[in-house]
Design an enzyme around this catalytic site. Structure first.
Site, PDB file in Angstrom:
ATOM      1  CD  GLU A  31      -2.813   1.302   2.354  1.00  0.00           C
ATOM      2  OE1 GLU A  31      -2.803   0.438   3.254  1.00  0.00           O
ATOM      3  OE2 GLU A  31      -3.588   2.272   2.335  1.00  0.00           O
ATOM      4  NE  ARG A 256       4.394  -8.388   9.653  1.00  0.00           N
ATOM      5  CZ  ARG A 256       3.792  -7.554   8.818  1.00  0.00           C
ATOM      6  NH1 ARG A 256       2.792  -7.970   8.068  1.00  0.00           N
ATOM      7  NH2 ARG A 256       4.173  -6.302   8.735  1.00  0.00           N
ATOM      8  CE  LYS A 266       3.380  -0.183   4.669  1.00  0.00           C
ATOM      9  NZ  LYS A 266       2.569  -0.025   3.484  1.00  0.00           N
TER      10      LYS A 266
HETATM   11  P1  ATP Z   1       1.568  -2.175   8.047  1.00  0.00           P
HETATM   12  O1  ATP Z   1       2.680  -2.375   9.020  1.00  0.00           O
HETATM   13  O2  ATP Z   1       1.154  -0.740   7.908  1.00  0.00           O
HETATM   14  O3  ATP Z   1       0.465  -3.165   8.170  1.00  0.00           O
HETATM   15  P2  ATP Z   1       3.003  -3.665   6.130  1.00  0.00           P
HETATM   16  O4  ATP Z   1       4.367  -3.464   6.726  1.00  0.00           O
HETATM   17  O5  ATP Z   1       2.273  -4.931   6.356  1.00  0.00           O
HETATM   18  O6  ATP Z   1       2.150  -2.429   6.598  1.00  0.00           O
HETATM   19  P3  ATP Z   1       2.100  -3.680   3.341  1.00  0.00           P
HETATM   20  O7  ATP Z   1       2.232  -2.579   2.360  1.00  0.00           O
HETATM   21  O8  ATP Z   1       0.768  -4.059   3.846  1.00  0.00           O
HETATM   22  O9  ATP Z   1       3.079  -3.320   4.578  1.00  0.00           O
HETATM   23  O10 ATP Z   1       2.876  -4.968   2.854  1.00  0.00           O
HETATM   24  C1  ATP Z   1       3.140  -5.373   1.526  1.00  0.00           C
HETATM   25  C2  ATP Z   1       3.509  -6.837   1.548  1.00  0.00           C
HETATM   26  O11 ATP Z   1       4.679  -7.078   2.318  1.00  0.00           O
HETATM   27  C3  ATP Z   1       2.408  -7.678   2.170  1.00  0.00           C
HETATM   28  O12 ATP Z   1       2.235  -8.827   1.369  1.00  0.00           O
HETATM   29  C4  ATP Z   1       2.938  -8.027   3.525  1.00  0.00           C
HETATM   30  O13 ATP Z   1       2.421  -9.275   3.929  1.00  0.00           O
HETATM   31  C5  ATP Z   1       4.441  -8.086   3.290  1.00  0.00           C
HETATM   32  N1  ATP Z   1       5.197  -7.797   4.526  1.00  0.00           N
HETATM   33  C6  ATP Z   1       5.168  -6.663   5.257  1.00  0.00           C
HETATM   34  N2  ATP Z   1       5.965  -6.763   6.340  1.00  0.00           N
HETATM   35  C7  ATP Z   1       6.534  -7.989   6.301  1.00  0.00           C
HETATM   36  C8  ATP Z   1       7.471  -8.697   7.144  1.00  0.00           C
HETATM   37  N3  ATP Z   1       7.971  -8.149   8.256  1.00  0.00           N
HETATM   38  N4  ATP Z   1       7.841  -9.943   6.785  1.00  0.00           N
HETATM   39  C9  ATP Z   1       7.351 -10.491   5.666  1.00  0.00           C
HETATM   40  N5  ATP Z   1       6.475  -9.896   4.839  1.00  0.00           N
HETATM   41  C10 ATP Z   1       6.065  -8.657   5.132  1.00  0.00           C
HETATM   42 MG    MG Z   2       0.056  -4.888   6.156  1.00  0.00          MG
END
Ligand code: ATP
Ligand code: MG
Length: 538
Positions: A31, A256, A266
């Site tokens: 996003e 994750r 984020k």
């Molecule tokens: P927020 O923390 O605001 O929820 P986010 O860090 O999850 O945001 P997104 O833009 O929703 O960020 O993520 C894009 C993609 O990256 C998604 O498929 C999410 O699952 C993946 N992603 C985000 N953080 C991780 C992480 N720490 N490890 C593995 N995949 C991640």
């Molecule tokens: Mg997310």
């Protein structure tokens, strides 16, 4: 990742084998509401590497269905960061390009009796959802006719209602053991202008409705996402099926990645930026890709680290030391060795002629001749580090300089300290030494052994620099996380680096001090410490 990735790979291989798919298509769907962080590097690696294994392809899709916090600047930074890591998406898509189709599919749900407009407030909806042990209550608006729902939904689109006055909900099962299936809201009203579609729309699809449609529209075969979406999978499948999408993507979850003493959501990173706890998204202490880049991490170091963490179904937390170990491995092979002093102490070589400056050719890296040579300087005026000089009578274990002792200056001569000059406050202001011409490095002098080897810089050619020394931004612990900030996460020192540093843009090893790189945001000579030479971890 090769041997760990079996659970997703196995599914992909079987789908090709059975003829369900002829080509694997994955996507990375951020996003655009913030900058990418190192956790995203895992999601990127998984999507790109797995598609590659099967000769498939990967798209970049901006999941831009919430106008409130999204911005073109985030789109641009995300593209830049992905490019920097070396991933090349075959195409770039925007979920906002599908608003019309998503809207039409919502009408289809209404027509099929599978969605209704609800007049309840967000609070009422949440209070009637029930709990894990109790079913939810039906909304009084659940049995509106198809015609009424179509008219109301149309009015929502026309902007006839206030924010929160009406929502569209999927009509599924208020008694489902999965809370996500209890008539989830799929459309809401917002008058915030969207960075791409402006004020064309005032109704926006929610993630659980939008995401499966985005995947299906693009023909994604395997929609890989992090574990928090596992409970949403039944709804994902429901949306694709009931909106009668021709392509049926399959959602698969992975764990994750978390790193100790590192905030990686984020939501948290945004708070640090907005409350000005950091200098921006690319602050060198941030775990964002732009922050790590500014700090001096290379894409290779990040990728090696991500591959080493493997791909697991479970969320995992790894130590900061593991990340730094991969960073050092990468830096060690690439960097030139340069001398610097962080806390300068003036040294006068009393038996060296005033006005003369000697040049000494030395290797940039004694372990790797291919990196070439540098010119080192020596004269009557030098600096050494204060920490390399001891005023009080040292014991036998002291392997550096003190009055009456002799040490080797790296790649130059032995010096012997015979006098210490103090200022009015009684602090050491300067030391006086003599050098021995016979001891020049490389001449094979063995008659005496020095009391250790220390670094130095020649004072008249030295470059004045500022050193930024970083520690963890936040420590692990309880909420609120803003109370766990490390007050000493950014220390500044003024010192000198030898002239050979001039013109070097890449990371260097400042001997005995750490790996450093010129800060890419400052014109002046400001060096960021990427990492210490050795782990200080005990
Ligand atoms: P927020 O923390 O605001 O929820 P986010 O860090 O999850 O945001 P997104 O833009 O929703 O960020 O993520 C894009 C993609 O990256 C998604 O498929 C999410 O699952 C993946 N992603 C985000 N953080 C991780 C992480 N720490 N490890 C593995 N995949 C991640
Ligand atoms: Mg997310």
């Amino acid at each position: 990742m090769k041997e760990h990735s079996n659970f997703i790979k196995t599914i992909m291989a079987a789908d090709l084998e059975s003829g369900k798919h002829t080509k694997i298509i994955t996507r990375f769907p951020p996003e655009p509401n913030g900058y990418l962080h190192i956790g995203h590097a895992r999601a990127l690696t998984i999507n790109f590497e797995l598609a590659k294994v099967f000769g498939g392809t990967t798209y970049l899709r901006f999941d831009d269905t919430n106008p409130e916090q999204e911005d073109i600047k985030y789109v641009n930074s995300i593209i830049e960061d992905i490019h920097w890591l070396g991933f090349v998406p075959e195409k770039i898509f925007y979920a906002s390009d599908y608003f019309q189709e998503m809207y039409q599919r919502a009408i289809l749900l209404i027509q099929r009796g599978l969605a209704y407009v609800d007049d309840q407030t967000a609070e009422e909806i949440s209070l009637t959802r029930g709990s894990l042990t109790e079913p939810g209550k039906h909304s009084p608006y659940r049995n509106r006719s198809v015609e009424e729902n179509l008219t109301l939904f149309d009015n929502m689109k026309k902007g006839l209602y206030k924010v929160g006055e009406k929502v569209l909900r999927a009509k599924i099962d208020m008694a489902s053991p999965n809370m996500n299936m209890r008539d989830p809201v799929i459309y809401r009203i917002s008058y915030e202008p969207h960075y791409r579609t402006g004020s064309e729309w005032c109704i926006y699809p929610l993630y659980d409705y939008a995401h499966p449609l985005e995947d299906a529209i693009e023909g994604i075969t395997h929609s890989l996402c992090s574990l928090e979406f596992e409970d949403h999978r039944p709804l994902y499948d429901w949306v694709v099926k009931e909106t009668q999408m021709p392509n049926v993507p399959r959602q698969i979850e992975f764990g994750r990645l978390n790193i100790e003493n590192t905030v990686m959501s984020k939501r948290y990173l945004r708070q640090l930026v907005e409350r000005e706890k950091v200098t921006g998204w690319d602050d060198p202490r941030m775990p964002t890709l732009s922050g790590l880049r500014r700090r001096g991490y290379s894409p290779e170091a990040i990728k090696e680290f991500i591959l080493a963490t493997g791909l697991s179904k479970n969320n995992s937390t790894v130590s900061r030391e593991m990340l730094e170990a991969y960073l050092r491995d990468d830096l060690q092979t690439k960097t030139a060795k340069i001398m610097a002093v962080i806390k300068p102490l003036k040294v006068t070589v009393t038996n060296y002629p005033e006005g003369e400056v000697e040049k000494i050719q030395t290797l940039l890296d004694p372990q790797d001749e291919s990196k070439g040579f540098k010119t080192l300087y020596f004269s009557r005026h030098l600096y050494i580090d204060r920490d390399d000089f001891l005023v009080e009578k040292p014991n036998k274990r002291w392997k550096r300089l003190s009055k009456g002792l002799e040490v080797r200056l790296f790649n130059a001569y032995f010096i012997h300290c015979h006098e210490v000059v103090y200022d009015q406050k009684g602090e050491v202001k300067e030391i006086l030494v003599t050098y021995d011409k016979e001891t020049k490095s490389g001449t094979g002098f063995t008659a005496r052994r020095p009391n250790g080897t220390i670094s130095y810089v020649e004072a008249t050619t030295a470059l004045k620099v500022r050193f930024n020394l970083f520690g963890p931004l936040v420590f692990d612990g309880e909420e609120p996380f803003l109370e766990r900030l490390n007050p000493n996460s950014w220390l500044v020192e003024e010192g000198f680096v030898e002239k050979a540093f001039e013109g070097i843009k890449e990371a260097v090893q400042l001997m005995r001090i750490g790996y450093f790189i010129q800060d890419n945001k400052t014109e002046k000579r400001v060096l960021n410490r990427i990492v210490e030479l050795r782990s200080s971890y005990k």
